[in-house]
Design a protein around this motif. Sequence first.
Motif, PDB file in Angstrom:
ATOM      1  N   THR A  24      12.695   6.122  -1.587  1.00 21.62           N
ATOM      2  CA  THR A  24      11.730   7.215  -1.415  1.00 21.62           C
ATOM      3  C   THR A  24      12.349   8.351  -0.590  1.00 21.62           C
ATOM      4  OG1 THR A  24       9.845   5.718  -1.631  1.00 21.62           O
ATOM      5  CG2 THR A  24       9.438   7.803  -0.503  1.00 21.62           C
ATOM      6  N   ARG A  70       6.946  18.795   2.627  1.00 24.26           N
ATOM      7  CA  ARG A  70       5.891  18.761   1.614  1.00 24.26           C
ATOM      8  C   ARG A  70       4.733  17.854   1.989  1.00 24.26           C
ATOM      9  NH1 ARG A  70      10.314  17.660  -2.351  1.00 24.26           N
ATOM     10  NH2 ARG A  70      11.306  19.684  -2.643  1.00 24.26           N
ATOM     11  N   TYR A  71       5.047  16.714   2.626  1.00 25.85           N
ATOM     12  CA  TYR A  71       3.986  15.812   3.095  1.00 25.85           C
ATOM     13  C   TYR A  71       3.797  16.118   4.574  1.00 25.85           C
ATOM     14  CZ  TYR A  71       4.665  13.498  -1.344  1.00 25.85           C
ATOM     15  OH  TYR A  71       4.757  13.239  -2.690  1.00 25.85           O
ATOM     16  N   HIS A  72       3.077  17.201   4.819  1.00 33.19           N
ATOM     17  CA  HIS A  72       3.133  17.796   6.141  1.00 33.19           C
ATOM     18  C   HIS A  72       1.897  17.499   6.988  1.00 33.19           C
ATOM     19  CE1 HIS A  72       5.215  20.487   8.842  1.00 33.19           C
ATOM     20  NE2 HIS A  72       4.012  20.875   9.229  1.00 33.19           N
ATOM     21  N   GLU A  73       0.755  17.994   6.545  1.00 32.07           N
ATOM     22  CA  GLU A  73      -0.472  17.777   7.324  1.00 32.07           C
ATOM     23  C   GLU A  73      -0.765  16.277   7.428  1.00 32.07           C
ATOM     24  OE1 GLU A  73      -3.344  20.575   7.636  1.00 32.07           O
ATOM     25  OE2 GLU A  73      -1.460  21.663   7.914  1.00 32.07           O
ATOM     26  N   LEU A  74      -0.602  15.601   6.316  1.00 30.96           N
ATOM     27  CA  LEU A  74      -0.820  14.163   6.286  1.00 30.96           C
ATOM     28  C   LEU A  74       0.441  13.509   5.751  1.00 30.96           C
ATOM     29  CD1 LEU A  74      -4.347  14.322   4.610  1.00 30.96           C
ATOM     30  CD2 LEU A  74      -3.896  13.828   7.010  1.00 30.96           C
ATOM     31  N   PRO A  75       0.980  12.544   6.486  1.00 28.87           N
ATOM     32  CA  PRO A  75       2.238  11.920   6.039  1.00 28.87           C
ATOM     33  C   PRO A  75       2.057  11.003   4.830  1.00 28.87           C
ATOM     34  CG  PRO A  75       1.404  10.813   8.004  1.00 28.87           C
ATOM     35  CD  PRO A  75       0.491  11.971   7.760  1.00 28.87           C
ATOM     36  N   MET A  76       3.161  10.715   4.139  1.00 30.68           N
ATOM     37  CA  MET A  76       3.154   9.675   3.122  1.00 30.68           C
ATOM     38  C   MET A  76       3.267   8.330   3.842  1.00 30.68           C
ATOM     39  SD  MET A  76       5.811   8.751   0.023  1.00 30.68           S
ATOM     40  CE  MET A  76       6.074  10.391  -0.605  1.00 30.68           C
ATOM     41  N   VAL A  77       2.519   7.328   3.360  1.00 33.11           N
ATOM     42  CA  VAL A  77       2.490   6.031   4.035  1.00 33.11           C
ATOM     43  C   VAL A  77       2.862   4.918   3.059  1.00 33.11           C
ATOM     44  CG1 VAL A  77       1.069   4.396   5.351  1.00 33.11           C
ATOM     45  CG2 VAL A  77       0.575   6.853   5.492  1.00 33.11           C
ATOM     46  N   ILE A  78       3.750   4.028   3.482  1.00 31.81           N
ATOM     47  CA  ILE A  78       4.076   2.831   2.703  1.00 31.81           C
ATOM     48  C   ILE A  78       3.906   1.629   3.618  1.00 31.81           C
ATOM     49  CG2 ILE A  78       5.891   1.583   1.463  1.00 31.81           C
ATOM     50  CD1 ILE A  78       7.044   4.312   0.665  1.00 31.81           C
ATOM     51  N   LYS A  79       3.212   0.605   3.118  1.00 37.77           N
ATOM     52  CA  LYS A  79       2.862  -0.534   3.964  1.00 37.77           C
ATOM     53  C   LYS A  79       2.970  -1.826   3.171  1.00 37.77           C
ATOM     54  CE  LYS A  79      -1.451  -2.202   5.877  1.00 37.77           C
ATOM     55  NZ  LYS A  79      -2.802  -1.887   6.389  1.00 37.77           N
ATOM     56  N   GLY A  80       3.444  -2.888   3.796  1.00 46.64           N
ATOM     57  CA  GLY A  80       3.503  -4.179   3.115  1.00 46.64           C
ATOM     58  C   GLY A  80       4.468  -5.128   3.795  1.00 46.64           C
ATOM     59  N   LEU A 139      10.142  -3.231   0.020  1.00 48.23           N
ATOM     60  CA  LEU A 139       9.328  -2.002   0.032  1.00 48.23           C
ATOM     61  C   LEU A 139      10.183  -0.797  -0.363  1.00 48.23           C
ATOM     62  CD1 LEU A 139       7.310  -2.409   3.384  1.00 48.23           C
ATOM     63  CD2 LEU A 139       6.496  -2.873   1.072  1.00 48.23           C
ATOM     64  N   PRO A 140       9.599   0.139  -1.128  1.00 51.87           N
ATOM     65  CA  PRO A 140      10.381   1.288  -1.622  1.00 51.87           C
ATOM     66  C   PRO A 140      10.556   2.358  -0.537  1.00 51.87           C
ATOM     67  CG  PRO A 140       8.138   1.432  -2.429  1.00 51.87           C
ATOM     68  CD  PRO A 140       8.215   0.162  -1.632  1.00 51.87           C
ATOM     69  N   VAL A 198       0.836  -1.203   0.000  1.00 49.37           N
ATOM     70  CA  VAL A 198       0.000   0.000   0.000  1.00 49.37           C
ATOM     71  C   VAL A 198       0.873   1.256   0.000  1.00 49.37           C
ATOM     72  CG1 VAL A 198      -1.816   1.274   1.218  1.00 49.37           C
ATOM     73  CG2 VAL A 198      -1.740  -1.221   1.390  1.00 49.37           C
ATOM     74  N   LYS A 228       0.311   5.536   0.117  1.00 50.31           N
ATOM     75  CA  LYS A 228      -0.733   6.532   0.370  1.00 50.31           C
ATOM     76  C   LYS A 228      -0.124   7.903   0.601  1.00 50.31           C
ATOM     77  CE  LYS A 228      -3.832   7.396   4.209  1.00 50.31           C
ATOM     78  NZ  LYS A 228      -4.568   6.855   5.364  1.00 50.31           N
TER      79      LYS A 228
END
Lengths: 267, 267
Positions: free
Chosen positions: B71, B235-245, B66-67, A242, A244
């Motif tokens: 990233t 840049r991904y401030h209010e909402l973080p970037m998410v990576i999952k797996g 996972l990347p 995932v 996001k």
Amino acid sequence: NSVFIDCTADENVAAMYGEILSKYVSIVTANKIACSSDYTYYQKLKSIAGEKGVKLMYETTVGAGLPIIKTISDLVLSGDKILKIEAVLSGTMNFIFNEIGPEMPLSNAIRKAREIGYSEPDPRVDLSGTDVVRKILILAREAGYPIEKDEVTVNRFLPDKCFEGDLNDFYKKVKEYDTEFEQKRKELVKQNKKWRFFATLDQGKARVELLTIGPDHPSFNLEGSNNIILFTTNRYHELPMVIKGYGAGAEVTAAGIFADLMRVVNI
Amino acid sequence: NSVFIDCTADENVAAMYGEILSKYVSIVTANKIACSSDYTYYQKLKSIAGEKGVKLMYETTVGAGLPIIKTISDLVLSGDKILKIEAVLSGTMNFIFNEIGPEMPLSNAIRKAREIGYSEPDPRVDLSGTDVVRKILILAREAGYPIEKDEVTVNRFLPDKCFEGDLNDFYKKVKEYDTEFEQKRKELVKQNKKWRFFATLDQGKARVELLTIGPDHPSFNLEGSNNIILFTTNRYHELPMVIKGYGAGAEVTAAGIFADLMRVVNI
């Protein structure tokens, strides 16, 4: 080591890519047109780039700066097979469906998205699915499926008549559906469900549609104009990978363009 | 264009990286030792690779395929600043805390993780946080923070005496805490909370600890032995970037190694 950067959404610029790559110039682009055009043109661009030893980079065409295209590319390069992609790829649409409520009928949510600058000048480019169709085409091709635009099934959630005529007509017509949408929304709230505008690639078939999902779905808490992408592959099988985050906006797109540029230059 | 691939966890192999890179040989590694050793050695390796025009690739040291590292690298390269990283980076620990329940006391969950092959032969390498400390060090450095191992705060959730003596001693001692853990777990269930073993980088400081989180946290539904990483940046401030797996396992690690190799070869 020259690089051509395309930050337009212009068809004429996209039509020049073949010539540019032929002259040993790499391309970094946020313009979706070339990569979502006829498959033969897309393939031709890839093969010219390969022959000339230059790069065609388009990470920002889907999800802006999110690492989506390079993740697919890495999976495929390392011998994995993309079985399924499920994605909310339109920040505009996610914003609209997060905004609507008792005080914010559909037509107002659409106007708001336009005013904030989230939607295209004509929001029907977003609402009709055209933008998302381009994105799922780009992802499907990256995953190895030679799909054409007219093979993507699009289930519009507004009747065809809304997409005819000019913009003023549109705002008048869409208002007629406000009550119906609000009723449906109340139903969904009762069932603890939400609308999400999904692009799906499954068994080589792509479709774009408005779906309802429950709290167990990873996109249930997809805030604001965020994007989410789920990859099911031979290796990420029982549980998908995932990604996001913000999938649109000038700043994260510019950053993604710059990251693509650095990758070309670094080589 | 030679590449040295290190799939060991061996200190002696890691000590050879400087020499290998000096001889114009790129390195692709899943071995965390070199990149989590003294900062000066890490920096020296990076500068040798730069001078010789070869690559040092270690994507699989954190989150397997996972990347994650690329990233961070792309964000930093494009001028973003990593403000915060919050991550569940131990598949083993996530598995254990997903498994424990009325029928599965802590000591049994640890044994099960070992039997399935999720944990190290001595599960204390996981339980003590050693493995996660290495991972957050690697991420912090990639994000531009020159942190040393002993600067990472580790809050162990088992008393020191469990980490002394041999493995049989350990299993005996940890059993003493089964009841206490089950009581705490019941409390958490009442509050609709869960344990997650977190690595955090915040304002340049790194820490590793067992936290309790509620259903609003993106790691609440982190199934099985999955990893999750949240990036908060300029840049991904209010909402973080998410990576999952999946963040561990032979297959996804091998795939990540292969993707790193392809990236070296492709250049």
